[in-house]
Write an enzyme that holds these catalytic residues in place. Sequence first.
Site, short mmCIF file in Angstrom:
data_model
loop_
_atom_site.label_atom_id
_atom_site.label_comp_id
_atom_site.label_asym_id
_atom_site.label_seq_id
_atom_site.Cartn_x
_atom_site.Cartn_y
_atom_site.Cartn_z
N PRO A 212 61.01 32.45 -24.33
CA PRO A 212 60.26 33.71 -24.31
C PRO A 212 60.87 34.58 -23.32
O PRO A 212 60.38 35.74 -23.21
CB PRO A 212 58.90 33.10 -23.74
CG PRO A 212 59.12 31.84 -22.99
CD PRO A 212 60.23 31.13 -23.97
N PHE A 213 61.93 34.32 -22.70
CA PHE A 213 62.69 35.39 -21.67
C PHE A 213 63.96 35.31 -22.14
O PHE A 213 64.90 35.19 -21.20
CB PHE A 213 62.39 35.08 -20.34
CG PHE A 213 60.85 34.95 -19.92
CD1 PHE A 213 60.15 35.96 -19.81
CD2 PHE A 213 60.49 33.67 -19.86
CE1 PHE A 213 58.92 35.79 -19.71
CE2 PHE A 213 58.91 33.54 -19.64
CZ PHE A 213 58.12 34.78 -19.45
N SER A 214 64.22 35.56 -23.59
CA SER A 214 65.98 35.63 -23.84
C SER A 214 66.20 37.22 -23.72
O SER A 214 65.56 38.01 -23.56
CB SER A 214 65.87 35.40 -25.52
OG SER A 214 65.49 34.05 -25.78
N GLU A 230 61.98 30.88 -18.57
CA GLU A 230 61.38 30.80 -17.32
C GLU A 230 61.13 32.25 -16.77
O GLU A 230 62.23 33.09 -16.83
CB GLU A 230 62.12 29.91 -16.31
CG GLU A 230 61.34 29.96 -14.85
CD GLU A 230 62.03 29.03 -13.98
OE1 GLU A 230 61.44 28.91 -12.81
OE2 GLU A 230 63.10 28.36 -14.22
N LYS A 246 59.71 23.10 -13.06
CA LYS A 246 60.25 22.14 -12.47
C LYS A 246 59.62 21.06 -13.41
O LYS A 246 58.53 20.58 -13.29
CB LYS A 246 59.87 22.01 -11.02
CG LYS A 246 60.70 22.62 -10.12
CD LYS A 246 62.13 21.88 -10.41
CE LYS A 246 63.48 22.47 -9.51
NZ LYS A 246 64.40 22.73 -10.37
#
Length: 430
Positions: A212-214, A230, A246
């Site tokens: 989702p954070f490419s 992340e 984590k």
Amino acid sequence: MLSWASRFNICVFLDSQHYQPPFDSFDDLLAAGVVDSVRASAGHALEDLRAFMSRHRDWLFGHFAYDLVKETEPFEDGRSRGNPIGFPDLHFFVPEVVIKLKEDRVDIGSMGEDAGTIFQAIRSMPVEPQAGVGRLAGRDTVRVTSDSRTGEVVFQPVLSREEYIDTVEALRQHILRGDCYEINFCQEFFSKGVAIDPLRTWSSLSQASPNPFSAYYRLDEKYLLCASPERYLRRKGNILLSQPIKGTAARIPGNVREDEAAGAWLRASAKDRSENVMVVDLVRNDLSKICLPGSVRVRELFGVYGFPHVYQMISTIEGELPPGIGLIEAIKASFPMGSMTGAPKRRVVELIDRYERSSRGLFSGAVGYITPEGGFDLNVIIRSLFYNQASRYLSYQVGSGITFYSDAEQEYEECLVKAAGIRKALMGLS
């Protein structure tokens, strides 16, 4: 669109890969070309950015590299390392063109050509990226070939498996002595003299490991090809939110029962829950430095989410910002992110400097955007390839959280699991 944008010396594409809450933001954001920019080294970088932001109430895109730690958590630098990729500690730019994509809508904003001309130029570009790189061999080395003329090169570990295990044991002794509770220890795999097509390589990475954070990020001859799961920090309205990861478990493709059992194992893992809650406490403390008293809360603790190759344990912490507090204060209070350092932060960044062999550079930094209203969304740069096209240096880094109860062999295996998407992407180019 990416073929069109890659003509610019500076561009960034942020891709949410259609993930739903709690990871959603804009579906896709592209920025290309430069109206103005700021580049700075740690020491005065954040104040340089503050001044830049005051001059440009506009969309800004860019990055914070890990070495900004020398400004936010200053310590005596014990060793000198090279920076073979070459990203500066901080870089943000006002783009010529910003494109926002939703499922049924394309918004194009431009400082130059009109939106219709840009849209037609994009539509006229070839859909398929050009031919590029190649293939994987083994678990610890990756063989990459650009074409028949260049032959093969090998990703080499900066640390041998034995050196990695010895270092983890040394870190466990620091924990036993009370120097820290947890430390994120990272290692680099690199290759020299490699010619790749960055866009085609990123496309393969995106297909192999959609997260989702490419991000696809070009800064002159330097490239970040990122498949991060992340989020570091997001501001929406006056709410500041962080989602540290984590806890990792490998997925079991092709076996639904065993795959679900892997997720259940992670959810119940005492070690992973212990690591996660330590980072949550660290993030709560960071956010409490700048948020309104009593507003910081844990919205979700020990959430387990499935990604293409791994399950991840993710917690969500948020707080309410008072008037006049924005991005610069948030970075000063929380960078580098706790999930990539450990606790207590000031001590572990010293140990990271002492024991890690490579400069982290952009790895475990953040890339993202700032809106004209002062909102922002930044990822954590992990699960990424870094490439310098001029020097033909290609690398990736992986790490894991070390506690006293860590098993060094298992931590090494976890590093390989985290790199699975990168290895699969390289195989997809053969």
